[in-house]
Design an enzyme around this catalytic site. Structure first.
Site, PDB file in Angstrom:
ATOM      1  N   ASP A 132       5.241  -6.238   9.029  1.00 57.74           N
ATOM      2  CA  ASP A 132       6.378  -5.866   9.887  1.00 57.74           C
ATOM      3  C   ASP A 132       6.470  -6.786  11.099  1.00 57.74           C
ATOM      4  OD1 ASP A 132       7.285  -3.822   8.283  1.00 57.74           O
ATOM      5  OD2 ASP A 132       6.156  -2.262   9.327  1.00 57.74           O
ATOM      6  N   ARG A 153       0.849  -1.201   0.000  1.00 61.48           N
ATOM      7  CA  ARG A 153       0.000   0.000   0.000  1.00 61.48           C
ATOM      8  C   ARG A 153       0.878   1.242   0.000  1.00 61.48           C
ATOM      9  NH1 ARG A 153      -4.536   0.198   4.489  1.00 61.48           N
ATOM     10  NH2 ARG A 153      -2.714   0.422   5.806  1.00 61.48           N
ATOM     11  N   ASP A 207       0.913  -3.447  12.058  1.00 65.39           N
ATOM     12  CA  ASP A 207       1.365  -3.760  10.702  1.00 65.39           C
ATOM     13  C   ASP A 207       1.779  -5.222  10.658  1.00 65.39           C
ATOM     14  OD1 ASP A 207       3.074  -4.186   8.388  1.00 65.39           O
ATOM     15  OD2 ASP A 207       2.903  -2.022   8.104  1.00 65.39           O
ATOM     16  N   THR A 234      -1.474   7.402  -0.352  1.00 61.32           N
ATOM     17  CA  THR A 234      -2.792   7.216  -0.975  1.00 61.32           C
ATOM     18  C   THR A 234      -3.516   5.986  -0.449  1.00 61.32           C
ATOM     19  OG1 THR A 234      -1.906   5.825  -2.730  1.00 61.32           O
ATOM     20  CG2 THR A 234      -1.870   8.194  -3.130  1.00 61.32           C
TER      21      THR A 234
HETATM   22  C1  PRP Z   1      -0.949  -4.875   4.313  1.00 61.92           C
HETATM   23  C2  PRP Z   1      -1.706  -6.188   4.454  1.00 61.92           C
HETATM   24  C3  PRP Z   1      -2.595  -6.179   3.258  1.00 61.92           C
HETATM   25  C4  PRP Z   1      -2.904  -4.715   3.072  1.00 61.92           C
HETATM   26  C5  PRP Z   1      -4.295  -4.487   3.566  1.00 61.92           C
HETATM   27  O1  PRP Z   1       0.065  -4.990   3.400  1.00 61.92           O
HETATM   28  O2  PRP Z   1      -0.858  -7.294   4.464  1.00 61.92           O
HETATM   29  O3  PRP Z   1      -1.997  -6.690   2.072  1.00 61.92           O
HETATM   30  O4  PRP Z   1      -1.975  -3.986   3.882  1.00 61.92           O
HETATM   31  O5  PRP Z   1      -4.650  -3.174   3.379  1.00 61.92           O
HETATM   32  P1  PRP Z   1      -5.793  -2.723   2.372  1.00 61.92           P
HETATM   33  O6  PRP Z   1      -6.968  -3.604   2.663  1.00 61.92           O
HETATM   34  O7  PRP Z   1      -6.016  -1.298   2.773  1.00 61.92           O
HETATM   35  O8  PRP Z   1      -5.281  -2.857   0.982  1.00 61.92           O
HETATM   36  P2  PRP Z   1       1.119  -3.814   3.132  1.00 61.92           P
HETATM   37  O9  PRP Z   1       0.646  -2.971   2.011  1.00 61.92           O
HETATM   38  O10 PRP Z   1       1.448  -3.112   4.412  1.00 61.92           O
HETATM   39  O11 PRP Z   1       2.380  -4.597   2.591  1.00 61.92           O
HETATM   40  P3  PRP Z   1       3.290  -5.689   3.332  1.00 61.92           P
HETATM   41  O12 PRP Z   1       2.439  -6.914   3.565  1.00 61.92           O
HETATM   42  O13 PRP Z   1       4.379  -5.927   2.365  1.00 61.92           O
HETATM   43  O14 PRP Z   1       3.772  -5.091   4.628  1.00 61.92           O
HETATM   44  N1  URA Z   2      -2.231  -3.550   6.980  1.00 65.60           N
HETATM   45  C1  URA Z   2      -1.798  -4.010   8.181  1.00 65.60           C
HETATM   46  O1  URA Z   2      -0.802  -4.732   8.250  1.00 65.60           O
HETATM   47  N2  URA Z   2      -2.471  -3.636   9.283  1.00 65.60           N
HETATM   48  C2  URA Z   2      -3.549  -2.853   9.252  1.00 65.60           C
HETATM   49  O2  URA Z   2      -4.124  -2.556  10.309  1.00 65.60           O
HETATM   50  C3  URA Z   2      -3.994  -2.379   8.000  1.00 65.60           C
HETATM   51  C4  URA Z   2      -3.322  -2.752   6.883  1.00 65.60           C
END
Ligand code: PRP
Ligand code: URA
Length: 208
Positions: free
Chosen positions: A202, A103, A199, A107
């Site tokens: 992370d 994400r 997160d 945005t």
């Molecule tokens: C997180 C999570 C989802 C997304 C959800 O990923 O693992 O994929 O956010 O958010 P949304 O419903 O608003 O799209 P992130 O983009 O943080 O990437 P990562 O898993 O690589 O940390």
């Molecule tokens: N992605 C995450 O990992 N945690 C949240 O709460 C939302 C999006």
């Protein structure tokens, strides 16, 4: 609209308390995400179709039932990876695809960086896995890809969602059933689920 199933079980509640806790270390967090994923697999696969097969036991011939369709597990990278082993341990014949999305922090829109899906995806039952359903943008984009490859039988399997994400996913893909272990209250101004678990990527990979 999508069928939304919130999977309730005391063991899942117990493990959810562990992964919500901000003091849980990365190893324990990973283990519990994986264990929850194994447990939910029974519920998300409850209505898979089976076909009759004749088997010879050491005693006699009998009719048994095997899965009629192949299963494909597709994690959304990175956090979806944390759910794969748990599901795969219960469905070891499943093939695995990968969709890389992150994400944009400003945005909140998903940015794609990797897609690799198995050839059998059009005839398989696809389990799209991602622990967090926040705005729903990542899940919607991932399903767009999977449908573009011809898949028709798709289920979204998450852990924690919120009304905003459930609504967005259900409106964009009403034919995709949504499985979660908890529907939380809301999104905060930074796009995090409240109370959520922070997160997830992370916390799984120790990157912060
Ligand atoms: C997180 C999570 C989802 C997304 C959800 O990923 O693992 O994929 O956010 O958010 P949304 O419903 O608003 O799209 P992130 O983009 O943080 O990437 P990562 O898993 O690589 O940390
Ligand atoms: N992605 C995450 O990992 N945690 C949240 O709460 C939302 C999006």
């Amino acid at each position: 609209m999508s069928k939304v199933v919130i999977i309730n079980h005391p063991l899942i509640e117990h493990k959810l308390a562990i992964i919500r806790n901000k003091n849980t270390d990365a190893k324990t967090f990973r283990e519990n995400v994986s264990e929850i994923s194994s447990l939910v697999t029974y519920e998300i696969t409850r209505d898979l179709t089976t076909k009759a097969v004749e088997i010879e036991t050491p005693i006699a011939k009998t009719i048994c039932y095997s899965l009629a369709k192949e299963v494909v597990i597709v994690p959304i990278l990175r956090a979806g990876l944390g759910m794969v082993d748990g599901i795969h341990s219960v469905i070891p014949t499943a093939k695995i695809g990968h969709i890389g999305l992150y994400r944009d922090e400003e945005t909140l829109l998903p940015k794609e960086y990797y897609v690799k899906l198995p050839d059998n995806i059009m005839s398989a039952t696809v389990l799209l896995v991602d622990p967090m359903l926040a705005t729903g943008g990542s899940a919607v984009a991932a399903i767009n890809h999977i449908k573009a490859r011809g898949a028709k039988d798709i289920r979204f399997v998450g852990l924690v969602g919120c009304p905003e994400g459930i609504r967005a996913l259900s409106e964009a893909h009403p034919d995709v059933d949504i499985f979660l272990i908890k529907e939380d209250e809301r999104l905060n101004e930074k796009g995090y689920i409240v109370p959520g678990l922070g997160d997830c990527g992370d916390r799984l990979f120790g990157t912060k």
